[in-house]
Design an enzyme around this catalytic site. Structure first.
Site, PDB file in Angstrom:
ATOM      1  N   ASN A 116      39.728 -34.267 -11.446  1.00  0.00           N
ATOM      2  CA  ASN A 116      38.119 -34.110 -11.840  1.00  0.00           C
ATOM      3  C   ASN A 116      38.144 -33.181 -13.154  1.00  0.00           C
ATOM      4  OD1 ASN A 116      36.768 -34.979  -9.407  1.00  0.00           O
ATOM      5  ND2 ASN A 116      38.137 -33.992  -8.332  1.00  0.00           N
ATOM      6  N   THR A 117      39.105 -32.488 -13.323  1.00  0.00           N
ATOM      7  CA  THR A 117      39.047 -31.585 -14.461  1.00  0.00           C
ATOM      8  C   THR A 117      39.770 -32.002 -15.670  1.00  0.00           C
ATOM      9  OG1 THR A 117      38.517 -29.729 -13.151  1.00  0.00           O
ATOM     10  CG2 THR A 117      39.082 -29.202 -15.302  1.00  0.00           C
ATOM     11  N   VAL A 174      46.507 -35.638 -16.690  1.00  0.00           N
ATOM     12  CA  VAL A 174      47.897 -35.369 -17.158  1.00  0.00           C
ATOM     13  C   VAL A 174      48.639 -36.543 -17.292  1.00  0.00           C
ATOM     14  CG1 VAL A 174      50.019 -34.076 -16.526  1.00  0.00           C
ATOM     15  CG2 VAL A 174      47.590 -33.185 -16.015  1.00  0.00           C
ATOM     16  N   GLY A 221      41.930 -38.509  -0.353  1.00  0.00           N
ATOM     17  CA  GLY A 221      42.056 -38.896  -1.965  1.00  0.00           C
ATOM     18  C   GLY A 221      43.661 -39.073  -2.272  1.00  0.00           C
ATOM     19  N   ALA A 222      43.909 -39.950  -3.223  1.00  0.00           N
ATOM     20  CA  ALA A 222      45.315 -40.210  -3.653  1.00  0.00           C
ATOM     21  C   ALA A 222      46.068 -39.027  -3.910  1.00  0.00           C
ATOM     22  CB  ALA A 222      45.314 -41.129  -4.715  1.00  0.00           C
ATOM     23  N   ASP A 223      45.537 -37.982  -4.509  1.00  0.00           N
ATOM     24  CA  ASP A 223      46.290 -36.720  -4.672  1.00  0.00           C
ATOM     25  C   ASP A 223      46.830 -36.025  -3.689  1.00  0.00           C
ATOM     26  OD1 ASP A 223      43.713 -36.141  -4.072  1.00  0.00           O
ATOM     27  OD2 ASP A 223      43.646 -34.515  -5.453  1.00  0.00           O
ATOM     28  N   ARG A 224      45.853 -36.079  -2.466  1.00  0.00           N
ATOM     29  CA  ARG A 224      46.451 -35.227  -1.230  1.00  0.00           C
ATOM     30  C   ARG A 224      47.533 -36.283  -0.556  1.00  0.00           C
ATOM     31  NH1 ARG A 224      42.027 -34.245   2.617  1.00  0.00           N
ATOM     32  NH2 ARG A 224      43.819 -32.796   3.596  1.00  0.00           N
ATOM     33  N   ASP A 278      47.457 -27.017  -2.773  1.00  0.00           N
ATOM     34  CA  ASP A 278      47.064 -27.402  -4.043  1.00  0.00           C
ATOM     35  C   ASP A 278      45.914 -26.781  -4.675  1.00  0.00           C
ATOM     36  OD1 ASP A 278      46.708 -28.920  -6.538  1.00  0.00           O
ATOM     37  OD2 ASP A 278      46.946 -30.851  -5.545  1.00  0.00           O
ATOM     38  N   THR A 297      40.750 -28.435  -8.764  1.00  0.00           N
ATOM     39  CA  THR A 297      39.420 -28.104  -8.901  1.00  0.00           C
ATOM     40  C   THR A 297      38.943 -27.831  -7.376  1.00  0.00           C
ATOM     41  OG1 THR A 297      39.058 -29.849 -10.412  1.00  0.00           O
ATOM     42  CG2 THR A 297      37.158 -29.326  -9.315  1.00  0.00           C
TER      43      THR A 297
END
EC number: 2.7.1.33
Length: 270
Positions: A9-10, A13, A107-110, A129, A132
């Site tokens: 969100n921010t 990378v 969410g894919a990140d989790r 983690d 954001t």
């Protein structure tokens, strides 16, 4: 070589892995209007500066919690690297069971954090983690992702405090030398830092009490180095865990099939 793109969100990378180690990481602010050509003008210049040969990139994978950014990131990979990227979504073979009410909401990140934590450090585990949002991702002893908790991120709290109280300054987070602040800035820094340490410790204890065995607790995300020093509850500091999750997911879906086994995972200190 593999290009990994983690679109949050921010920040977004970009990182390159040569099969043995990360060659470099580059960060740019998330901007939904940014085009594939703009990504190329920025990133390929950075590649040249550090000696990364863009023509040697033969694979790419994108993980994003910002769906609107996906189109231009995919176009960048296709048109500038001549690579069709994988996208971290439900169509891929993740190799990790998800025990939540609605997997499509996850969410894919989790899920990537759970996958990487399990493969690199073993199960059970809790991944905290600091992004954001501050997320707590839980993998049980059987290696299954089974949920967690989500809290507002530290910088969101700083922004909200500044907006709601006009006389309070906008400040950066840092570890105060004392909990008792004798001026407004130090008092705010104390409340933000030690308040978040208390939140993190409280949730780690509560989540651990509900688990079937004592978990390994992992800190990741941009603020992980700062907050991991504020509490003894973290066993591992792994700031790049989401990138490792994308790398593992790409390897799983472009190489021979893999299956999880506790014996193959690396425990703490190994």
């Amino acid at each position: 070589m593999l290009l990994v793109i983690d679109a949050g969100n921010t920040n977004i990378v970009f990182a390159v892995h040569d099969g043995e180690s990360w060659l470099g990481q580059w960060r740019i602010s998330t901007n939904e209007a940014r085009t594939a050509d703009e990504y190329a003008a920025w990133l390929l210049t950075l590649f040249d500066r550090v000696g990364v040969n863009a023509k040697a990139i033969t694979r790419a994978i994108i993980g994003t919690v910002v769906p609107v950014a996906l189109y231009e990131l995919r176009r960048f990979c296709r048109e500038w690297l001549d690579v069709v990227p994988l996208v971290a979504n439900a169509r891929l073979d993740w190799g990790i069971d998800v025990l939540v009410d609605n997997p499509n909401e996850l969410g894919a990140d989790r899920r990537l954090n759970g996958l990487a934590g399990r493969e690199l450090f073993g199960a059970p585990l809790i991944v905290v983690d600091f992004g954001t949002a501050t997320t707590f991702d839980v993998v049980n002893s059987a290696g299954q992702f089974c949920g967690g908790a989500i809290a507002p991120g530290v910088n969101l709290s700083i922004d909200a405090l500044h907006r709601a109280a006009a006389r309070l300054p906008r400040m950066s987070i840092g570890r105060p030398t004392a909990a008792i602040g004798r001026n407004t800035s130090v008092a705010m820094r104390s409340g933000l830092f030690w308040g978040y340490v208390g939140l993190v410790e409280g949730l780690i204890h509560r989540i651990s009490d509900e688990m079937d065995a004592k978990p390994t607790v992992i800190a990741t995300g941009g603020l992980a180095p700062l907050f991991s020093e504020g509490t003894p509850l973290f066993d591992v500091l792994a700031p790049d865990l989401t990138l490792d999750g994308l790398r593992l997911l790409a390897d799983r879906n472009t190489g021979p099939p893999l299956s999880y086994s506790p014996e193959r995972s690396q425990g703490i200190g190994q």
